[in-house]
Design an enzyme around this catalytic site. Structure first.
Site, mmCIF file in Angstrom:
data_model
loop_
_atom_site.group_PDB
_atom_site.id
_atom_site.type_symbol
_atom_site.label_atom_id
_atom_site.label_comp_id
_atom_site.label_asym_id
_atom_site.label_seq_id
_atom_site.Cartn_x
_atom_site.Cartn_y
_atom_site.Cartn_z
ATOM 1 N N GLY A 1 144.013 22.288 -27.520
ATOM 2 C CA GLY A 1 145.274 22.456 -26.815
ATOM 3 C C GLY A 1 145.012 22.965 -25.420
ATOM 4 C CG MET B 1 146.879 28.456 -24.169
ATOM 5 S SD MET B 1 146.686 29.000 -22.471
ATOM 6 C CE MET B 1 145.877 30.569 -22.723
ATOM 7 N N GLY B 2 142.765 26.192 -25.374
ATOM 8 C CA GLY B 2 141.422 26.268 -25.918
ATOM 9 C C GLY B 2 141.139 25.174 -26.922
ATOM 10 C CG ASP C 1 152.257 30.389 -29.959
ATOM 11 O OD1 ASP C 1 153.400 29.916 -29.873
ATOM 12 O OD2 ASP C 1 151.231 29.716 -29.786
ATOM 13 C CE LYS D 1 142.340 29.322 -28.957
ATOM 14 N NZ LYS D 1 143.690 29.795 -29.264
ATOM 15 C CB VAL E 1 139.738 25.563 -32.925
ATOM 16 C CG1 VAL E 1 139.139 26.246 -34.152
ATOM 17 C CG2 VAL E 1 140.787 26.465 -32.291
#
Length: 575
Positions: free
Chosen positions: A15, A17-18, A133, A35, A20
Protein backbone atom coordinates in the site's frame (compact mmCIF):
# COMPACT_ATOMS: atom_id res chain seq x y z
CA UNK A 1 18.52 -9.91 3.58
CA UNK A 2 17.50 -7.27 6.14
CA UNK A 3 19.85 -6.50 9.05
CA UNK A 4 21.84 -9.62 8.21
CA UNK A 5 19.08 -11.77 9.64
CA UNK A 6 15.67 -11.54 7.94
CA UNK A 7 15.52 -13.01 4.42
CA UNK A 8 12.63 -11.56 2.40
CA UNK A 9 10.73 -14.16 0.38
CA UNK A 10 7.50 -12.88 -1.15
CA UNK A 11 5.17 -9.88 -1.00
CA UNK A 12 2.07 -10.40 1.12
CA UNK A 13 0.56 -6.95 0.57
CA UNK A 14 1.45 -3.45 -0.49
CA UNK A 15 0.00 0.00 0.00
CA UNK A 16 0.96 3.64 0.07
CA UNK A 17 2.49 3.34 3.55
CA UNK A 18 4.56 0.20 3.06
CA UNK A 19 5.03 -3.33 1.79
CA UNK A 20 4.59 -6.44 3.91
CA UNK A 21 6.87 -9.37 3.11
CA UNK A 22 6.83 -13.00 4.09
CA UNK A 23 10.33 -13.56 5.49
CA UNK A 24 12.49 -16.06 7.33
CA UNK A 25 14.46 -15.32 10.49
CA UNK A 26 17.85 -16.92 9.82
CA UNK A 27 18.83 -16.67 13.51
CA UNK A 28 15.75 -18.15 15.24
CA UNK A 29 14.71 -20.26 12.23
CA UNK A 30 11.10 -19.14 12.08
CA UNK A 31 8.69 -17.54 9.65
CA UNK A 32 8.02 -13.83 10.22
CA UNK A 33 6.32 -10.92 8.50
CA UNK A 34 8.46 -7.88 7.72
CA UNK A 35 6.89 -4.52 6.94
CA UNK A 36 9.02 -2.19 4.86
CA UNK A 37 8.02 1.36 5.70
CA UNK A 38 7.56 3.71 2.74
CA UNK A 39 7.71 7.46 2.74
CA UNK A 40 4.78 8.94 0.79
CA UNK A 41 5.86 10.70 -2.40
CA UNK A 42 6.25 14.46 -2.25
CA UNK A 43 7.32 14.52 1.40
CA UNK A 44 10.26 16.86 2.13
CA UNK A 45 13.44 15.19 3.33
CA UNK A 46 13.15 16.64 6.84
CA UNK A 47 9.65 15.25 7.25
CA UNK A 48 10.70 11.92 5.77
CA UNK A 49 13.25 11.60 8.57
CA UNK A 50 10.53 12.53 11.04
CA UNK A 51 8.25 9.78 9.73
CA UNK A 52 11.03 7.22 10.05
CA UNK A 53 11.73 8.32 13.60
CA UNK A 54 8.02 8.14 14.44
CA UNK A 55 7.93 4.59 13.07
CA UNK A 56 10.63 3.52 15.51
CA UNK A 57 8.96 5.28 18.43
CA UNK A 58 5.55 3.82 17.67
CA UNK A 59 7.05 0.36 17.37
CA UNK A 60 8.54 0.78 20.82
CA UNK A 61 5.13 1.77 22.21
CA UNK A 62 3.28 -1.04 20.46
CA UNK A 63 5.79 -3.64 21.64
CA UNK A 64 4.28 -3.46 25.14
CA UNK A 65 1.05 -5.04 23.84
CA UNK A 66 0.72 -8.72 24.64
CA UNK A 67 -2.76 -9.93 23.80
CA UNK A 68 -4.14 -12.97 21.94
CA UNK A 69 -6.03 -10.72 19.53
CA UNK A 70 -3.07 -8.47 18.65
CA UNK A 71 -0.34 -9.37 16.16
CA UNK A 72 2.96 -9.67 18.06
CA UNK A 73 5.78 -7.27 17.22
CA UNK A 74 9.12 -9.09 17.36
CA UNK A 75 11.73 -6.57 16.30
CA UNK A 76 12.55 -3.33 14.51
CA UNK A 77 15.47 -3.58 12.12
CA UNK A 78 17.21 -1.03 9.95
CA UNK A 79 18.70 -1.52 6.50
CA UNK A 80 20.17 1.36 4.48
CA UNK A 81 18.68 3.78 7.05
CA UNK A 82 15.16 2.45 6.34
CA UNK A 83 13.13 0.98 9.24
CA UNK A 84 11.69 -2.51 8.92
CA UNK A 85 9.11 -3.76 11.43
CA UNK A 86 9.30 -7.50 12.12
CA UNK A 87 6.02 -9.08 13.22
CA UNK A 88 4.39 -12.42 13.84
CA UNK A 89 3.44 -14.18 10.59
CA UNK A 90 -0.11 -15.48 10.89
CA UNK A 91 -1.27 -17.73 8.02
CA UNK A 92 -4.61 -16.06 7.45
CA UNK A 93 -6.81 -13.96 5.23
CA UNK A 94 -7.89 -10.43 5.96
CA UNK A 95 -11.54 -9.81 6.65
CA UNK A 96 -11.56 -7.48 3.63
CA UNK A 97 -10.59 -10.32 1.31
CA UNK A 98 -13.10 -12.70 2.87
CA UNK A 99 -15.87 -10.15 2.36
CA UNK A 100 -14.72 -9.49 -1.19
CA UNK A 101 -14.65 -13.17 -2.17
CA UNK A 102 -17.49 -14.62 -0.12
CA UNK A 103 -19.84 -11.78 0.75
CA UNK A 104 -21.25 -10.73 4.15
CA UNK A 105 -20.63 -12.70 7.32
CA UNK A 106 -23.27 -14.45 9.35
CA UNK A 107 -24.37 -12.90 12.64
CA UNK A 108 -22.21 -15.31 14.65
CA UNK A 109 -19.16 -14.72 12.47
CA UNK A 110 -19.52 -10.95 12.74
CA UNK A 111 -20.01 -11.22 16.51
CA UNK A 112 -16.79 -13.26 16.83
CA UNK A 113 -14.90 -10.61 14.84
CA UNK A 114 -16.39 -7.82 16.95
CA UNK A 115 -15.47 -9.50 20.24
CA UNK A 116 -11.88 -10.11 19.11
CA UNK A 117 -11.30 -6.59 17.79
CA UNK A 118 -12.92 -4.98 20.84
CA UNK A 119 -10.66 -7.05 23.12
CA UNK A 120 -7.58 -6.03 21.14
CA UNK A 121 -8.53 -2.35 21.28
CA UNK A 122 -9.16 -2.52 25.03
CA UNK A 123 -5.60 -3.77 25.53
CA UNK A 124 -4.22 -1.05 23.24
CA UNK A 125 -6.16 1.75 24.90
CA UNK A 126 -5.10 0.55 28.35
CA UNK A 127 -1.51 1.02 27.17
CA UNK A 128 -2.29 4.53 25.90
CA UNK A 129 -2.25 3.50 22.21
CA UNK A 130 -4.91 4.47 19.67
CA UNK A 131 -4.89 2.28 16.54
CA UNK A 132 -6.37 4.95 14.23
CA UNK A 133 -6.97 2.62 11.26
CA UNK A 134 -9.46 -0.05 12.33
CA UNK A 135 -10.94 -1.59 9.18
CA UNK A 136 -11.56 -5.05 7.63
CA UNK A 137 -8.16 -4.98 5.92
CA UNK A 138 -6.44 -4.89 9.31
CA UNK A 139 -8.43 -7.78 10.81
CA UNK A 140 -6.80 -11.16 10.15
CA UNK A 141 -8.79 -14.40 10.37
CA UNK A 142 -6.84 -17.67 10.55
CA UNK A 143 -8.11 -21.12 9.65
CA UNK A 144 -7.40 -22.32 13.20
CA UNK A 145 -9.90 -19.80 14.61
CA UNK A 146 -7.52 -17.03 15.67
CA UNK A 147 -8.68 -13.46 14.94
CA UNK A 148 -6.10 -10.71 15.31
CA UNK A 149 -5.88 -6.96 14.80
CA UNK A 150 -2.78 -5.86 12.93
CA UNK A 151 -1.05 -2.87 11.38
CA UNK A 152 -0.58 -0.39 14.16
CA UNK A 153 1.80 1.28 11.70
CA UNK A 154 0.02 4.63 11.80
CA UNK A 155 -1.08 4.33 15.42
CA UNK A 156 -0.35 7.62 17.11
CA UNK A 157 0.50 8.76 20.55
CA UNK A 158 -2.76 10.17 21.91
CA UNK A 159 -1.24 13.63 22.26
CA UNK A 160 -0.57 13.94 18.52
CA UNK A 161 -2.75 15.90 16.16
CA UNK A 162 -4.61 14.32 13.27
CA UNK A 163 -2.93 16.28 10.52
CA UNK A 164 0.60 17.51 10.15
CA UNK A 165 1.31 21.13 9.42
CA UNK A 166 1.59 20.35 5.72
CA UNK A 167 -1.93 18.94 5.66
CA UNK A 168 -1.19 15.22 5.37
CA UNK A 169 -3.89 12.97 6.74
CA UNK A 170 -3.40 9.23 7.17
CA UNK A 171 -6.27 6.79 7.23
CA UNK A 172 -8.83 4.83 5.25
CA UNK A 173 -11.52 7.26 4.03
CA UNK A 174 -14.35 4.69 4.18
CA UNK A 175 -13.64 3.86 7.85
CA UNK A 176 -12.13 7.04 9.30
CA UNK A 177 -13.99 8.68 12.19
CA UNK A 178 -15.71 12.02 11.45
CA UNK A 179 -13.76 13.95 14.11
CA UNK A 180 -10.47 12.60 12.72
CA UNK A 181 -11.44 13.35 9.13
CA UNK A 182 -12.27 16.93 10.07
CA UNK A 183 -8.88 17.48 11.72
CA UNK A 184 -9.84 16.90 15.33
CA UNK A 185 -7.76 15.23 18.02
CA UNK A 186 -6.97 11.54 17.68
CA UNK A 187 -8.64 9.89 20.67
CA UNK A 188 -9.55 6.27 21.50
CA UNK A 189 -13.17 6.97 20.56
CA UNK A 190 -12.02 7.08 16.93
CA UNK A 191 -11.32 3.36 17.17
CA UNK A 192 -14.91 2.80 18.33
CA UNK A 193 -16.15 4.34 15.10
CA UNK A 194 -13.72 2.17 13.12
CA UNK A 195 -15.00 -0.94 14.89
CA UNK A 196 -18.59 0.04 14.11
CA UNK A 197 -17.74 0.68 10.46
CA UNK A 198 -15.94 -2.68 10.27
CA UNK A 199 -18.98 -4.50 11.68
CA UNK A 200 -21.15 -2.57 9.21
CA UNK A 201 -19.04 -3.92 6.35
CA UNK A 202 -19.10 -7.40 7.86
CA UNK A 203 -22.91 -7.65 7.83
CA UNK A 204 -23.58 -5.54 4.73
CA UNK A 205 -20.72 -6.74 2.54
CA UNK A 206 -19.56 -3.20 1.70
CA UNK A 207 -18.12 -0.23 3.63
CA UNK A 208 -20.43 2.35 5.16
CA UNK A 209 -19.19 5.01 2.74
CA UNK A 210 -18.26 4.69 -0.93
CA UNK A 211 -14.50 4.34 -1.23
CA UNK A 212 -14.39 3.96 -5.03
CA UNK A 213 -14.47 7.65 -5.78
CA UNK A 214 -12.26 10.53 -4.82
CA UNK A 215 -10.93 10.12 -1.24
CA UNK A 216 -11.64 13.76 -0.40
CA UNK A 217 -15.22 13.32 -1.55
CA UNK A 218 -15.53 10.24 0.66
CA UNK A 219 -14.09 12.14 3.61
CA UNK A 220 -16.61 14.90 2.94
CA UNK A 221 -19.45 12.39 3.20
CA UNK A 222 -18.03 11.06 6.45
CA UNK A 223 -17.84 14.52 7.98
CA UNK A 224 -21.00 16.13 6.61
CA UNK A 225 -23.24 13.28 5.49
CA UNK A 226 -25.70 11.22 7.47
CA UNK A 227 -24.50 8.07 9.20
CA UNK A 228 -25.70 5.07 7.14
CA UNK A 229 -28.00 2.66 8.92
CA UNK A 230 -27.29 -1.09 8.83
CA UNK A 231 -30.06 -3.47 7.96
CA UNK A 232 -32.14 -4.63 10.89
CA UNK A 233 -30.70 -7.56 12.79
CA UNK A 234 -29.04 -8.57 16.05
CA UNK A 235 -25.96 -6.41 15.37
CA UNK A 236 -27.77 -3.29 14.18
CA UNK A 237 -28.03 -1.73 17.63
CA UNK A 238 -24.34 -2.31 18.38
CA UNK A 239 -23.25 -0.81 15.06
CA UNK A 240 -25.52 2.20 15.50
CA UNK A 241 -24.27 2.74 19.06
CA UNK A 242 -20.67 2.73 17.82
CA UNK A 243 -21.17 4.94 14.75
CA UNK A 244 -22.24 8.11 16.53
CA UNK A 245 -20.99 11.42 15.17
CA UNK A 246 -20.23 12.64 18.70
CA UNK A 247 -17.32 10.62 20.19
CA UNK A 248 -18.74 10.86 23.70
CA UNK A 249 -21.99 9.19 22.61
CA UNK A 250 -20.36 5.94 21.52
CA UNK A 251 -20.66 2.88 23.74
CA UNK A 252 -17.58 1.46 25.43
CA UNK A 253 -15.62 -1.54 24.23
CA UNK A 254 -16.64 -3.44 27.31
CA UNK A 255 -20.29 -2.82 26.48
CA UNK A 256 -19.66 -4.00 22.91
CA UNK A 257 -18.33 -7.30 24.21
CA UNK A 258 -21.24 -7.71 26.64
CA UNK A 259 -23.73 -7.25 23.81
CA UNK A 260 -21.93 -9.53 21.35
CA UNK A 261 -21.07 -12.48 23.60
CA UNK A 262 -24.64 -13.91 23.63
CA UNK A 263 -24.67 -13.86 19.80
CA UNK A 264 -21.67 -16.19 19.48
CA UNK A 265 -22.57 -19.76 20.40
CA UNK A 266 -19.75 -21.50 18.48
CA UNK A 267 -15.99 -21.17 18.56
CA UNK A 268 -14.29 -19.24 15.73
CA UNK A 269 -12.74 -22.54 14.63
CA UNK A 270 -16.24 -23.81 13.83
CA UNK A 271 -17.48 -20.48 12.43
CA UNK A 272 -14.81 -19.91 9.79
CA UNK A 273 -14.66 -23.00 7.64
CA UNK A 274 -11.91 -23.91 5.14
CA UNK A 275 -13.99 -22.65 2.22
CA UNK A 276 -13.40 -19.07 3.37
CA UNK A 277 -9.65 -19.44 2.95
CA UNK A 278 -9.74 -20.33 -0.75
CA UNK A 279 -9.72 -17.54 -3.32
CA UNK A 280 -12.28 -18.19 -6.09
CA UNK A 281 -10.97 -18.28 -9.64
CA UNK A 282 -11.00 -14.96 -11.39
CA UNK A 283 -10.67 -12.86 -8.25
CA UNK A 284 -7.77 -10.50 -7.71
CA UNK A 285 -4.97 -11.71 -5.51
CA UNK A 286 -4.41 -10.50 -1.97
CA UNK A 287 -1.28 -8.66 -3.12
CA UNK A 288 -3.43 -6.14 -4.95
CA UNK A 289 -4.59 -3.22 -2.80
CA UNK A 290 -8.26 -2.74 -2.02
CA UNK A 291 -10.10 0.50 -2.62
CA UNK A 292 -10.20 0.93 1.15
CA UNK A 293 -6.44 0.82 1.67
CA UNK A 294 -4.84 3.39 3.95
CA UNK A 295 -4.22 6.52 1.93
CA UNK A 296 -2.19 9.68 2.20
CA UNK A 297 -4.51 12.61 1.55
CA UNK A 298 -3.16 16.07 0.84
CA UNK A 299 -5.52 18.72 2.17
CA UNK A 300 -5.43 22.49 2.37
CA UNK A 301 -5.24 23.81 5.92
CA UNK A 302 -5.17 27.60 5.79
CA UNK A 303 -5.23 27.95 9.55
CA UNK A 304 -2.07 25.86 10.01
CA UNK A 305 1.16 27.56 8.85
CA UNK A 306 3.69 25.71 6.80
CA UNK A 307 6.59 24.35 8.80
CA UNK A 308 9.68 26.44 8.42
CA UNK A 309 13.03 24.96 7.64
CA UNK A 310 14.69 23.57 10.73
CA UNK A 311 11.51 23.82 12.82
CA UNK A 312 10.57 20.68 14.73
CA UNK A 313 7.06 19.29 14.41
CA UNK A 314 4.84 19.65 17.44
CA UNK A 315 3.01 16.51 16.34
CA UNK A 316 6.03 14.28 16.91
CA UNK A 317 5.52 11.91 19.82
CA UNK A 318 7.39 12.56 23.05
CA UNK A 319 10.95 11.31 22.91
CA UNK A 320 11.02 8.01 24.85
CA UNK A 321 14.80 8.01 25.09
CA UNK A 322 17.59 6.86 22.82
CA UNK A 323 16.17 5.16 19.75
CA UNK A 324 17.54 1.82 18.60
CA UNK A 325 20.14 1.61 15.86
CA UNK A 326 21.19 5.25 16.23
CA UNK A 327 24.90 5.41 15.58
CA UNK A 328 27.04 8.34 16.76
CA UNK A 329 28.68 10.24 13.94
CA UNK A 330 31.95 8.66 12.92
CA UNK A 331 34.80 11.15 13.29
CA UNK A 332 36.96 11.70 10.28
CA UNK A 333 40.13 9.64 10.53
CA UNK A 334 43.17 11.66 11.50
CA UNK A 335 45.71 11.94 8.71
CA UNK A 336 48.58 9.53 9.13
CA UNK A 337 51.83 11.29 9.93
CA UNK A 338 54.50 11.29 7.32
CA UNK A 339 57.16 8.63 7.88
CA UNK A 340 59.85 11.20 8.46
CA UNK A 341 57.77 12.98 11.08
CA UNK A 342 56.64 9.85 12.93
CA UNK A 343 57.04 9.97 16.70
CA UNK A 344 58.04 6.88 18.64
CA UNK A 345 56.25 6.56 22.02
CA UNK A 346 57.87 4.45 24.68
CA UNK A 347 55.47 2.13 26.55
CA UNK A 348 54.70 3.17 30.13
CA UNK A 349 56.84 1.54 32.80
CA UNK A 350 55.34 -1.67 34.21
CA UNK A 351 55.18 -2.36 37.91
CA UNK A 352 57.19 -5.27 39.06
CA UNK A 353 55.32 -8.29 40.46
CA UNK A 354 56.79 -7.57 43.91
CA UNK A 355 55.65 -3.92 43.86
CA UNK A 356 52.08 -4.85 42.93
CA UNK A 357 51.79 -7.45 45.68
CA UNK A 358 53.17 -5.06 48.29
CA UNK A 359 50.69 -2.37 47.29
CA UNK A 360 47.73 -4.80 47.58
CA UNK A 361 48.88 -5.93 51.02
CA UNK A 362 49.14 -2.38 52.32
CA UNK A 363 45.59 -1.58 51.09
CA UNK A 364 44.17 -4.70 52.74
CA UNK A 365 45.86 -3.90 56.06
CA UNK A 366 44.53 -0.34 56.01
CA UNK A 367 40.94 -1.54 55.41
CA UNK A 368 41.20 -4.12 58.20
CA UNK A 369 42.48 -1.52 60.70
CA UNK A 370 39.62 0.82 59.78
CA UNK A 371 36.98 -1.88 60.32
CA UNK A 372 38.47 -2.90 63.65
CA UNK A 373 38.51 0.70 64.86
CA UNK A 374 34.92 1.32 63.78
CA UNK A 375 33.67 -1.93 65.28
CA UNK A 376 35.54 -1.36 68.54
CA UNK A 377 34.13 2.14 68.90
CA UNK A 378 30.59 0.88 68.33
CA UNK A 379 30.99 -1.93 70.87
CA UNK A 380 32.48 0.44 73.45
CA UNK A 381 29.60 2.90 73.06
CA UNK A 382 26.96 0.16 73.40
CA UNK A 383 28.69 -1.31 76.50
CA UNK A 384 29.05 2.04 78.29
CA UNK A 385 25.39 2.78 77.63
CA UNK A 386 24.31 -0.53 79.10
CA UNK A 387 22.88 -1.75 75.79
CA UNK A 388 23.36 -5.17 74.22
CA UNK A 389 25.77 -5.33 71.32
CA UNK A 390 23.09 -6.61 68.92
CA UNK A 391 19.72 -4.87 68.56
CA UNK A 392 16.59 -6.98 69.08
CA UNK A 393 15.25 -8.64 65.93
CA UNK A 394 12.31 -6.72 64.52
CA UNK A 395 9.11 -8.67 64.08
CA UNK A 396 7.40 -7.56 60.84
CA UNK A 397 3.72 -6.88 61.23
CA UNK A 398 1.83 -9.05 58.76
CA UNK A 399 -1.71 -10.20 58.16
CA UNK A 400 -3.11 -12.98 55.94
CA UNK A 401 -3.50 -10.30 53.25
CA UNK A 402 0.10 -9.08 53.36
CA UNK A 403 2.43 -6.79 55.32
CA UNK A 404 1.03 -3.84 57.22
CA UNK A 405 4.24 -1.82 57.08
CA UNK A 406 5.52 -0.75 53.71
CA UNK A 407 8.41 1.62 53.08
CA UNK A 408 7.57 5.16 52.06
CA UNK A 409 8.17 5.44 48.31
CA UNK A 410 10.30 8.11 46.70
CA UNK A 411 8.26 10.55 44.62
CA UNK A 412 9.10 11.78 41.13
CA UNK A 413 7.41 14.75 39.48
CA UNK A 414 5.52 13.93 36.29
CA UNK A 415 3.21 15.74 33.89
CA UNK A 416 0.62 14.36 31.53
CA UNK A 417 -2.61 14.73 29.62
CA UNK A 418 -5.90 13.59 31.14
CA UNK A 419 -8.02 15.07 28.38
CA UNK A 420 -7.50 12.93 25.31
CA UNK A 421 -10.82 11.05 25.79
CA UNK A 422 -12.65 14.35 25.36
CA UNK A 423 -10.12 16.06 23.13
CA UNK A 424 -9.85 19.28 25.13
CA UNK A 425 -7.60 20.48 27.96
CA UNK A 426 -6.57 18.22 30.79
CA UNK A 427 -2.91 18.98 31.47
CA UNK A 428 -1.70 18.05 34.95
CA UNK A 429 1.39 17.90 37.10
CA UNK A 430 1.75 15.36 39.89
CA UNK A 431 4.40 13.69 42.04
CA UNK A 432 4.01 9.91 41.73
CA UNK A 433 5.77 7.03 43.51
CA UNK A 434 8.94 6.01 41.74
CA UNK A 435 8.72 2.64 40.00
CA UNK A 436 4.92 2.51 39.80
CA UNK A 437 3.66 1.39 36.38
CA UNK A 438 1.54 3.87 34.40
CA UNK A 439 -1.67 2.97 32.54
CA UNK A 440 -4.01 5.24 30.58
CA UNK A 441 -7.56 4.31 29.58
CA UNK A 442 -10.89 5.97 28.72
CA UNK A 443 -13.75 5.70 31.22
CA UNK A 444 -17.44 6.21 30.52
CA UNK A 445 -20.15 6.57 33.18
CA UNK A 446 -23.39 8.46 33.53
CA UNK A 447 -21.26 11.38 34.74
CA UNK A 448 -19.62 11.59 31.32
CA UNK A 449 -16.60 10.39 29.36
CA UNK A 450 -13.24 10.80 31.07
CA UNK A 451 -9.61 9.79 30.90
CA UNK A 452 -8.13 7.73 33.73
CA UNK A 453 -4.38 7.92 34.37
CA UNK A 454 -3.41 5.19 36.81
CA UNK A 455 -0.15 4.20 38.51
CA UNK A 456 0.16 0.73 40.08
CA UNK A 457 2.76 -0.33 42.65
CA UNK A 458 5.23 -3.09 41.67
CA UNK A 459 3.44 -5.65 43.87
CA UNK A 460 0.05 -4.65 42.43
CA UNK A 461 -1.46 -4.01 45.87
CA UNK A 462 -1.65 -0.20 45.78
CA UNK A 463 -2.71 2.15 43.02
CA UNK A 464 -2.85 5.88 42.33
CA UNK A 465 -5.63 7.08 40.05
CA UNK A 466 -6.24 10.50 38.48
CA UNK A 467 -9.44 11.19 36.56
CA UNK A 468 -10.81 14.34 34.93
CA UNK A 469 -14.56 14.68 34.46
CA UNK A 470 -14.71 17.39 31.80
CA UNK A 471 -17.79 19.62 31.96
CA UNK A 472 -18.97 18.09 35.22
CA UNK A 473 -19.96 21.43 36.75
CA UNK A 474 -21.99 22.32 33.66
CA UNK A 475 -24.41 19.58 34.74
CA UNK A 476 -24.04 19.49 38.52
CA UNK A 477 -23.60 22.15 41.17
CA UNK A 478 -21.28 20.31 43.56
CA UNK A 479 -19.39 17.11 44.33
CA UNK A 480 -22.55 15.51 45.74
CA UNK A 481 -23.54 13.90 42.45
CA UNK A 482 -20.14 12.23 42.18
CA UNK A 483 -20.40 10.92 45.75
CA UNK A 484 -23.91 9.60 45.04
CA UNK A 485 -22.65 7.81 41.93
CA UNK A 486 -19.74 6.40 43.95
CA UNK A 487 -22.14 4.92 46.54
CA UNK A 488 -24.26 3.33 43.82
CA UNK A 489 -21.21 1.65 42.31
CA UNK A 490 -20.90 -0.78 45.24
CA UNK A 491 -23.40 -2.88 47.21
CA UNK A 492 -24.56 -1.07 50.33
CA UNK A 493 -23.15 -3.75 52.63
CA UNK A 494 -19.73 -3.56 50.96
CA UNK A 495 -19.23 0.23 51.02
CA UNK A 496 -18.40 2.47 53.98
CA UNK A 497 -17.94 6.23 53.48
CA UNK A 498 -16.13 8.68 55.75
CA UNK A 499 -16.53 12.37 54.94
CA UNK A 500 -16.55 14.46 52.87
CA UNK A 501 -14.66 17.27 54.54
CA UNK A 502 -12.74 20.33 53.29
CA UNK A 503 -9.13 19.70 52.36
CA UNK A 504 -6.35 21.38 54.31
CA UNK A 505 -5.41 23.54 51.32
CA UNK A 506 -8.88 25.10 51.31
CA UNK A 507 -9.27 24.34 47.60
CA UNK A 508 -10.64 20.84 47.41
CA UNK A 509 -12.59 18.19 49.28
CA UNK A 510 -11.36 14.96 50.87
CA UNK A 511 -13.18 11.75 51.63
CA UNK A 512 -12.29 8.16 52.50
CA UNK A 513 -14.17 4.97 51.78
CA UNK A 514 -13.70 1.26 52.35
CA UNK A 515 -14.89 -1.50 50.05
CA UNK A 516 -15.13 -5.23 50.73
CA UNK A 517 -14.85 -7.88 48.04
CA UNK A 518 -15.61 -11.56 48.58
CA UNK A 519 -13.93 -14.46 46.81
CA UNK A 520 -13.99 -18.24 47.02
CA UNK A 521 -10.94 -20.10 48.25
CA UNK A 522 -9.81 -23.43 46.73
CA UNK A 523 -11.21 -25.29 49.75
CA UNK A 524 -14.62 -23.73 49.24
CA UNK A 525 -14.27 -21.15 51.99
CA UNK A 526 -14.91 -17.42 51.68
CA UNK A 527 -12.18 -14.78 51.60
CA UNK A 528 -13.04 -11.15 52.22
CA UNK A 529 -10.62 -8.47 51.04
CA UNK A 530 -11.17 -4.95 52.34
CA UNK A 531 -9.54 -1.98 50.63
CA UNK A 532 -9.38 1.64 51.62
CA UNK A 533 -9.42 4.53 49.18
CA UNK A 534 -8.43 8.12 49.93
CA UNK A 535 -9.95 10.70 47.58
CA UNK A 536 -9.14 14.33 46.82
CA UNK A 537 -11.75 16.21 44.75
CA UNK A 538 -10.66 19.41 43.03
CA UNK A 539 -12.70 21.82 40.93
CA UNK A 540 -10.95 23.46 37.99
CA UNK A 541 -13.11 25.51 35.66
CA UNK A 542 -16.04 23.31 34.65
CA UNK A 543 -14.16 20.07 35.34
CA UNK A 544 -13.97 17.87 38.41
CA UNK A 545 -10.60 16.25 39.05
CA UNK A 546 -10.59 13.08 41.17
CA UNK A 547 -7.29 11.98 42.73
CA UNK A 548 -7.44 8.72 44.69
CA UNK A 549 -5.07 6.22 46.27
CA UNK A 550 -6.25 2.64 47.01
CA UNK A 551 -4.54 0.11 49.27
CA UNK A 552 -5.35 -2.92 51.45
CA UNK A 553 -6.95 -1.79 54.68
CA UNK A 554 -3.99 -3.31 56.60
CA UNK A 555 -1.79 -0.61 55.02
CA UNK A 556 -4.23 2.24 55.68
CA UNK A 557 -2.10 4.39 57.96
CA UNK A 558 1.11 4.01 55.97
CA UNK A 559 -0.69 4.72 52.69
CA UNK A 560 -2.39 7.84 54.02
CA UNK A 561 0.74 9.35 55.53
CA UNK A 562 3.43 8.22 53.10
CA UNK A 563 1.54 8.32 49.81
CA UNK A 564 -1.80 10.13 49.72
CA UNK A 565 -1.04 13.11 51.97
CA UNK A 566 2.28 13.72 50.22
CA UNK A 567 0.86 13.37 46.69
CA UNK A 568 -2.34 15.41 47.10
CA UNK A 569 -0.38 18.57 47.81
CA UNK A 570 1.57 18.25 44.54
CA UNK A 571 -1.41 18.13 42.14
CA UNK A 572 -1.62 21.01 39.70
CA UNK A 573 -4.12 21.08 36.83
CA UNK A 574 -5.17 23.25 33.91
CA UNK A 575 -8.62 22.97 32.42
Amino acid sequence: MVAGRYRLRSVLGSGSMGTVWSAYDEFLHRQVAVKEMKVPPGIPASQADELRERTLREARAIAVLSHPNVIILHDVAREDDQPFVVMELLPSRSLAHILRDHGPLTVEQAAAVGIAVASALEAAHAAGITHRDVKPGNVLVASDGRIKLTDFGIARNVSEATMTRTGIMLGSPAYIAPEVASGGAVIPAADLWGLGATLFAAVEGHPPYDADGDPLETVGKVVNGKVPKPKSGPLADVITALMKKEPGDRITLREVRHRLYPLQTKTPLDLFGPELFRTPDGKKTSAQPDATDTQVIKTVLPDKPEKKAGESSSELATDPGPLPFLRPPTPAPAPAPAPEAATVFAPPPRLSRRGTAATAALVAIAILLFLLAAGGGFALARTVGGQPLLPPAAEPRTTPNGPTDVPAPSLVQQSGDAGYATGTGGQFGLAVPEGWQKFVAPHSTRLGVSTVVQYVSPDGRRSLRLERLAGYFKQFTGEGEYITWLKQTYPSDAFQLFGPEPAEDGKGTKLTYRTTEHGTLPDGGDKAVTRVTFVYLLKSGASLWVLSVTAPVEQEDATRQDVFDRIATTLSVSD
